[in-house]
Design a protein around this motif. Sequence first.
Motif, PDB file in Angstrom:
ATOM      1  N   ILE A 299      33.795  31.945  37.212  1.00  0.00           N
ATOM      2  CA  ILE A 299      34.055  33.235  37.858  1.00  0.00           C
ATOM      3  C   ILE A 299      34.966  33.010  39.064  1.00  0.00           C
ATOM      4  O   ILE A 299      34.497  32.629  40.143  1.00  0.00           O
ATOM      5  N   TYR A 301      36.796  34.217  42.166  1.00  0.00           N
ATOM      6  CA  TYR A 301      36.851  35.363  43.075  1.00  0.00           C
ATOM      7  C   TYR A 301      38.269  35.487  43.622  1.00  0.00           C
ATOM      8  O   TYR A 301      38.538  35.339  44.808  1.00  0.00           O
ATOM      9  N   GLY A 340      34.087  34.196  31.259  1.00  0.00           N
ATOM     10  CA  GLY A 340      34.227  34.569  32.657  1.00  0.00           C
ATOM     11  C   GLY A 340      35.352  35.558  32.860  1.00  0.00           C
ATOM     12  O   GLY A 340      36.131  35.843  31.944  1.00  0.00           O
ATOM     13  N   GLY A 343      35.833  37.810  39.746  1.00  0.00           N
ATOM     14  CA  GLY A 343      34.868  38.478  40.604  1.00  0.00           C
ATOM     15  C   GLY A 343      35.645  39.282  41.641  1.00  0.00           C
ATOM     16  O   GLY A 343      36.752  38.915  41.979  1.00  0.00           O
ATOM     17  N   ALA A 346      33.327  41.039  37.775  1.00  0.00           N
ATOM     18  CA  ALA A 346      32.330  40.499  36.855  1.00  0.00           C
ATOM     19  C   ALA A 346      30.919  40.878  37.252  1.00  0.00           C
ATOM     20  O   ALA A 346      30.034  41.013  36.395  1.00  0.00           O
TER      21      ALA A 346
END
Length: 501
Positions: A299, A301, A340, A343, A346
């Motif tokens: 994930i 960001y 994934g 973020g 997510a």
Amino acid sequence: MSYLSHLNPPNLHSAVEIVLDTAYQGIDTQGWEKLFAEARQSQLEQFIADLFAGKHINNSEDRPALHSALRNLTKTPILIDGKDVMPAVADVWRRIEALCNKWVGVTDVIHIGIGGSDFGPRLAIEALAHVPGLQSRGMRMHFLANIDTAELARILARAQPHSTRVVIVSKSFTTLETTMNAKAVVAWLKDSGCTQSQITHALYAVTANIHAAKDFGVDEDNIFPFWDWVGGRYSVWSAVGLPIALQYGFETFKQFLAGAEAIDLHFKNAPLEKNLPVIMALSLLYQQEKHHIKAYAAIPYADALDWFPKWLQQLDMESNGKSVDRNGKPVKHSSPVVFGSAGSNAQHSYFQLFHQGTEIIPIDFIAVRDPMSDRPEAVAHHRILLSNCLAQAQALANGKTASNPNDVYPGKRPSNFLLLPKLNAFYLGALLALYENRTATLGALWNINSFDQPGVEYGKVLAKPIEKALASHQSDIQSNAEIDAVTAARINLLNSNYSPS
């Protein structure tokens, strides 16, 4: 009790200013000591040395896996069967730089390739588009991979044929999707009034099959070589990465290579206990042993890295999605399912499963210290983005008790925290090389050959008689040795005039 109460900090590790925090893996000092001992017992250090020395570690195809040579900017001699490959690699760098200086007035570049010929350059172009202050040459960069003509139509509706260049990328130059899409683009150029001379001038190829590229109509001066010791999913560092240099300049491409080279040197020289790719691989192996995990998530960001999990899916699952080891024996572990997306998007999608689902799914949280824009809101927005990243990891690790079962968070959900100081060409290259080397490490620990992919071939073979049957337009196809009864029935359905009401 905190999930960290039994741990002995520090859990921080770093290389080239990238920080890895394993504190939420739930591995104590004795656990790490056991993992490093197992790594040495599996002769991981020798594997790393052999990888960089050009040994034939791709045993099934009897060849090296030497993509690290493609980013060896120091040009330190690297021998394959006694021959230094660096002069040939450096010549490709020279030609890429010359092409960057040569192209003037190009409005559109259509990069045609699939799999490893697509994911790496597509990810890099998307990620670097978000770097504040990075100058772009302003060309529209189109990636054509899917045989579905929807993608082709969307690209051709925007491109200007007389100022378009076409880069055909295929190691074998026989990949069906790539060759068919290339033929369609050439037909479009012709239908748009381009002369044969103009079409020839517009075509470029990146391939190991120079003869096939020339037969297709690409001028030899426009063909960039590709070597059999470079796997497709490890090829963005070669001329496959042409779009990066063409769009952002050769110096940016060199910075991309430099970041990867820096991680390679770390992976090659750092002791196992301080080696980021090794530590990341061992943490995943630990979760396989302890929790029998079947999936993990990456994930980032950073919206700029939204394509990163897609690139990682191929890297991990095509490399290590095997059921037998190097000796043909069944494996205990192989690649988990990888998924994934960026973020914090997510969090509003599948994080419910992470927090309260029955499956334990390890997560790599990837963050960037500096904001990814120079907007006036950037600092405040980035602070919220990072706070969400840290909060999710904390919640997953520690959990929450409550009288209402619906409000209980079990906790003890493992994760890594990977922090890049900024996202630019150097750190993008470093990030990709970090995961490449982690994937190779996992293959070594599992005794899997990470550098072949026989499982992708069988479906391609079966597609040929099926396509022939579909082309016949007959709705009475019978099953045979190549087409089973279920598939025959589906072909007949497609070949009929059936349309659901």
